[in-house]
Write a protein that holds these residues in place. Structure first.
Motif, PDB file in Angstrom:
ATOM      1  N   THR A 174      12.593  23.431  78.050  1.00  0.00           N
ATOM      2  CA  THR A 174      12.228  24.123  76.816  1.00  0.00           C
ATOM      3  C   THR A 174      12.274  23.164  75.635  1.00  0.00           C
ATOM      4  OG1 THR A 174      13.150  26.175  77.701  1.00  0.00           O
ATOM      5  CG2 THR A 174      12.739  26.088  75.328  1.00  0.00           C
ATOM      6  N   VAL A 175      13.303  22.319  75.605  1.00  0.00           N
ATOM      7  CA  VAL A 175      13.384  21.290  74.561  1.00  0.00           C
ATOM      8  C   VAL A 175      12.178  20.365  74.644  1.00  0.00           C
ATOM      9  CG1 VAL A 175      14.719  19.299  73.751  1.00  0.00           C
ATOM     10  CG2 VAL A 175      15.901  21.404  74.417  1.00  0.00           C
ATOM     11  N   ASP A 176      11.803  19.970  75.848  1.00  0.00           N
ATOM     12  CA  ASP A 176      10.626  19.114  76.023  1.00  0.00           C
ATOM     13  C   ASP A 176       9.364  19.810  75.519  1.00  0.00           C
ATOM     14  OD1 ASP A 176      12.176  17.158  77.166  1.00  0.00           O
ATOM     15  OD2 ASP A 176      11.665  17.686  79.232  1.00  0.00           O
ATOM     16  N   ARG A 177       9.278  21.111  75.764  1.00  0.00           N
ATOM     17  CA  ARG A 177       8.097  21.852  75.321  1.00  0.00           C
ATOM     18  C   ARG A 177       8.025  21.894  73.794  1.00  0.00           C
ATOM     19  NH1 ARG A 177       6.895  28.292  75.646  1.00  0.00           N
ATOM     20  NH2 ARG A 177       4.673  28.193  75.212  1.00  0.00           N
ATOM     21  N   LEU A 178       9.142  22.114  73.139  1.00  0.00           N
ATOM     22  CA  LEU A 178       9.166  22.113  71.675  1.00  0.00           C
ATOM     23  C   LEU A 178       8.701  20.763  71.129  1.00  0.00           C
ATOM     24  CD1 LEU A 178      12.596  23.922  71.108  1.00  0.00           C
ATOM     25  CD2 LEU A 178      10.349  24.828  70.482  1.00  0.00           C
ATOM     26  N   LEU A 179       9.225  19.695  71.712  1.00  0.00           N
ATOM     27  CA  LEU A 179       8.896  18.360  71.228  1.00  0.00           C
ATOM     28  C   LEU A 179       7.434  18.007  71.495  1.00  0.00           C
ATOM     29  CD1 LEU A 179      12.145  16.569  72.393  1.00  0.00           C
ATOM     30  CD2 LEU A 179      11.355  16.708  70.024  1.00  0.00           C
ATOM     31  N   SER A 180       6.935  18.317  72.694  1.00  0.00           N
ATOM     32  CA  SER A 180       5.546  17.962  73.008  1.00  0.00           C
ATOM     33  C   SER A 180       4.573  18.746  72.131  1.00  0.00           C
ATOM     34  CB  SER A 180       5.264  18.212  74.489  1.00  0.00           C
ATOM     35  OG  SER A 180       5.412  19.576  74.820  1.00  0.00           O
ATOM     36  N   THR A 181       4.918  19.995  71.817  1.00  0.00           N
ATOM     37  CA  THR A 181       4.066  20.793  70.927  1.00  0.00           C
ATOM     38  C   THR A 181       4.075  20.220  69.514  1.00  0.00           C
ATOM     39  OG1 THR A 181       4.542  22.773  72.245  1.00  0.00           O
ATOM     40  CG2 THR A 181       3.612  23.115  70.054  1.00  0.00           C
ATOM     41  N   LEU A 182       5.242  19.785  69.059  1.00  0.00           N
ATOM     42  CA  LEU A 182       5.347  19.182  67.731  1.00  0.00           C
ATOM     43  C   LEU A 182       4.527  17.901  67.653  1.00  0.00           C
ATOM     44  CD1 LEU A 182       6.662  19.049  64.899  1.00  0.00           C
ATOM     45  CD2 LEU A 182       8.593  17.837  65.964  1.00  0.00           C
ATOM     46  N   ARG A 183       4.636  17.064  68.661  1.00  0.00           N
ATOM     47  CA  ARG A 183       3.946  15.774  68.647  1.00  0.00           C
ATOM     48  C   ARG A 183       2.434  15.929  68.769  1.00  0.00           C
ATOM     49  NH1 ARG A 183       8.582  13.928  72.760  1.00  0.00           N
ATOM     50  NH2 ARG A 183      10.095  13.119  71.237  1.00  0.00           N
ATOM     51  N   ALA A 184       2.004  17.015  69.413  1.00  0.00           N
ATOM     52  CA  ALA A 184       0.572  17.215  69.625  1.00  0.00           C
ATOM     53  C   ALA A 184      -0.125  17.838  68.424  1.00  0.00           C
ATOM     54  CB  ALA A 184       0.344  18.088  70.859  1.00  0.00           C
ATOM     55  N   GLY A 185       0.640  18.371  67.471  1.00  0.00           N
ATOM     56  CA  GLY A 185       0.038  19.069  66.346  1.00  0.00           C
ATOM     57  C   GLY A 185       0.339  18.409  65.010  1.00  0.00           C
ATOM     58  N   ALA A 186       0.062  19.158  63.947  1.00  0.00           N
ATOM     59  CA  ALA A 186       0.278  18.628  62.595  1.00  0.00           C
ATOM     60  C   ALA A 186       1.305  19.439  61.837  1.00  0.00           C
ATOM     61  CB  ALA A 186      -1.049  18.625  61.835  1.00  0.00           C
ATOM     62  N   ALA A 187       2.063  20.299  62.529  1.00  0.00           N
ATOM     63  CA  ALA A 187       3.043  21.152  61.862  1.00  0.00           C
ATOM     64  C   ALA A 187       4.291  20.362  61.518  1.00  0.00           C
ATOM     65  CB  ALA A 187       3.404  22.326  62.771  1.00  0.00           C
ATOM     66  N   ASP A 188       5.097  20.941  60.605  1.00  0.00           N
ATOM     67  CA  ASP A 188       6.377  20.339  60.242  1.00  0.00           C
ATOM     68  C   ASP A 188       7.438  20.604  61.300  1.00  0.00           C
ATOM     69  OD1 ASP A 188       5.285  19.554  57.777  1.00  0.00           O
ATOM     70  OD2 ASP A 188       5.848  21.466  56.843  1.00  0.00           O
ATOM     71  N   GLY A 189       7.225  21.640  62.098  1.00  0.00           N
ATOM     72  CA  GLY A 189       8.211  21.989  63.109  1.00  0.00           C
ATOM     73  C   GLY A 189       7.659  23.014  64.080  1.00  0.00           C
ATOM     74  N   VAL A 190       8.359  23.175  65.191  1.00  0.00           N
ATOM     75  CA  VAL A 190       8.017  24.166  66.214  1.00  0.00           C
ATOM     76  C   VAL A 190       9.291  24.911  66.562  1.00  0.00           C
ATOM     77  CG1 VAL A 190       7.077  24.553  68.514  1.00  0.00           C
ATOM     78  CG2 VAL A 190       6.240  22.635  67.140  1.00  0.00           C
ATOM     79  N   LEU A 191       9.249  26.242  66.469  1.00  0.00           N
ATOM     80  CA  LEU A 191      10.453  27.018  66.775  1.00  0.00           C
ATOM     81  C   LEU A 191      10.125  28.137  67.753  1.00  0.00           C
ATOM     82  CD1 LEU A 191       9.965  29.772  65.028  1.00  0.00           C
ATOM     83  CD2 LEU A 191      11.023  28.484  63.178  1.00  0.00           C
ATOM     84  N   LEU A 192      11.183  28.647  68.387  1.00  0.00           N
ATOM     85  CA  LEU A 192      11.024  29.782  69.289  1.00  0.00           C
ATOM     86  C   LEU A 192      11.146  31.081  68.519  1.00  0.00           C
ATOM     87  CD1 LEU A 192      13.055  28.877  72.516  1.00  0.00           C
ATOM     88  CD2 LEU A 192      10.694  28.316  71.927  1.00  0.00           C
ATOM     89  N   THR A 193      10.536  32.118  69.066  1.00  0.00           N
ATOM     90  CA  THR A 193      10.746  33.467  68.554  1.00  0.00           C
ATOM     91  C   THR A 193      11.368  34.305  69.661  1.00  0.00           C
ATOM     92  OG1 THR A 193       8.508  34.148  69.207  1.00  0.00           O
ATOM     93  CG2 THR A 193       8.810  33.342  66.953  1.00  0.00           C
ATOM     94  N   ASP A 194      12.130  35.326  69.273  1.00  0.00           N
ATOM     95  CA  ASP A 194      12.793  36.185  70.248  1.00  0.00           C
ATOM     96  C   ASP A 194      11.842  37.306  70.683  1.00  0.00           C
ATOM     97  OD1 ASP A 194      12.792  38.138  68.285  1.00  0.00           O
ATOM     98  OD2 ASP A 194      14.933  38.007  67.869  1.00  0.00           O
TER      99      ASP A 194
END
Length: 322
Positions: A120-140
């Motif tokens: 899950t941590v890897d998914r957050l990081l890969s999504t961040l690196r692939a885009g232009a957002a300031d951050g990537v977070l999970l929602t419940d």
């Protein structure tokens, strides 16, 4: 402005064959835990492991990990930090932890996530690196933001924390939503990884889930590796097959003793998944030969005599053989 990514498998990570870029992790493990009656929440055990240790295992790939809390024994080494003033809240704690990091990307986590995994941590990081957002977070499951299960651009995070510090004459007491409001974020739905433990009912739910069929074995292996200080991924299914073959083909107590001996042999061979696999292969072949002997027909006096050779022996075909 926000972006949203559709729900998907938590296992999405960096492209195969690519080396993941370095990141640092900041884990917030303070707080009064009022809904737990003031209990030491990071130290509460789920599946035999402290909640904090479970989160530290999920960010084991970090170049450096900072825990903002009073120092304690943990399953792996970390850097300790504390907010100023003490009890200043999550933004003050985040700022304190961030001061000990240097990576371009920062994973920010709370210490009460029993089901968070490294993928899950890897998914957050890969999504961040692939885009232009300031951050990537999970929602419940209700769609609420979980800013303490997120990956952020470190420079942008520092910029916004400085902005809030100037605007409010400090960060003490400020809620996390003040930070979120200033960032361009991508949101990922993950009902399991975003589950946090705020109450004793949450703790009971987490403890029950890891004992369900399909979870208990992986949880147990992870707990044992943490307890023994082992960081080794092996073919669990292969070892289980070996234990089954030893139990059925030899004797039931042979299963645990055989797997112990495989581990011992692998350690003597230098350790590592390859050493375990080779020791398991040899033991499995032996168990198969043992089982074959127990079911093979014993020659009687009227049968043709059998050559006394190993099952896999190759006949000598040299011209002068005889």
């Amino acid at each position: 402005m926000t972006a949203s990514q559709p729900p998907g498998e938590s296992g999405t990570g960096p492209a195969r064959g690519s080396a993941p870029a370095a990141y640092d992790a900041v884990v917030l493990a303070g707080g009064a835990a009022r809904r737990l009656g003031g209990a030491d929440k990071p130290g509460v055990r789920v599946g035999g492991r402290a909640l904090l240790d479970r989160v530290l295992a999920a960010c084991a790939g970090a170049r450096g990990t900072v825990v903002v809390a009073a120092p304690r024994l943990t399953a792996r080494p970390v850097t300790w930090a504390h907010e100023d003033p003490p009890g200043g809240g999550p933004l003050a704690a985040l700022d304190a932890g961030l001061r000990h990091t240097t990576a371009e990307h920062i994973v920010v986590l709370s210490a009460d996530l029993p089901f968070l995994e490294e993928r899950t941590v890897d998914r957050l990081l890969s999504t961040l690196r692939a885009g232009a957002a300031d951050g990537v977070l999970l929602t419940d499951p209700e769609g609420r933001d979980q800013p303490l299960v997120a990956a952020y651009d470190a420079s942008r995070l520092r910029e916004v924390l400085a902005l809030l510090t100037d605007r409010h004459d400090g960060l003490a007491g400020l809620p996390l939503r003040r930070l979120i409001a200033e960032l361009n974020l991508t949101r990922i739905s993950d009902p399991v990884a975003s589950f946090d433990c705020d109450t004793w009912d949450d703790i009971a739910t987490a403890r029950a889930r890891i004992r369900e069929h399909g979870h208990v074995l992986d949880e147990w292996i992870s707990a044992v590796k943490d307890e023994l200080g082992i960081d080794l991924d092996v073919d669990t299914r292969g070892l289980l097959d070996l234990a089954r073959d030893a139990a059925h083909g030899v004797d039931r107590p042979a299963a645990p003793l055989t797997t112990f001996l495989v581990g011992y042999a692998a350690a003597r061979a230098g350790g590592g998944p390859e050493a375990v696999a080779e020791a398991a292969r040899k033991a499995a072949a032996l168990a198969a030969r043992w089982a074959e002997e127990s079911t093979a027909k014993t020659p009687t006096s009227g049968d043709e005599p059998q050559p006394d050779v190993a099952p896999d022996a190759t006949p000598d075909t040299r011209p002068d053989a005889g």
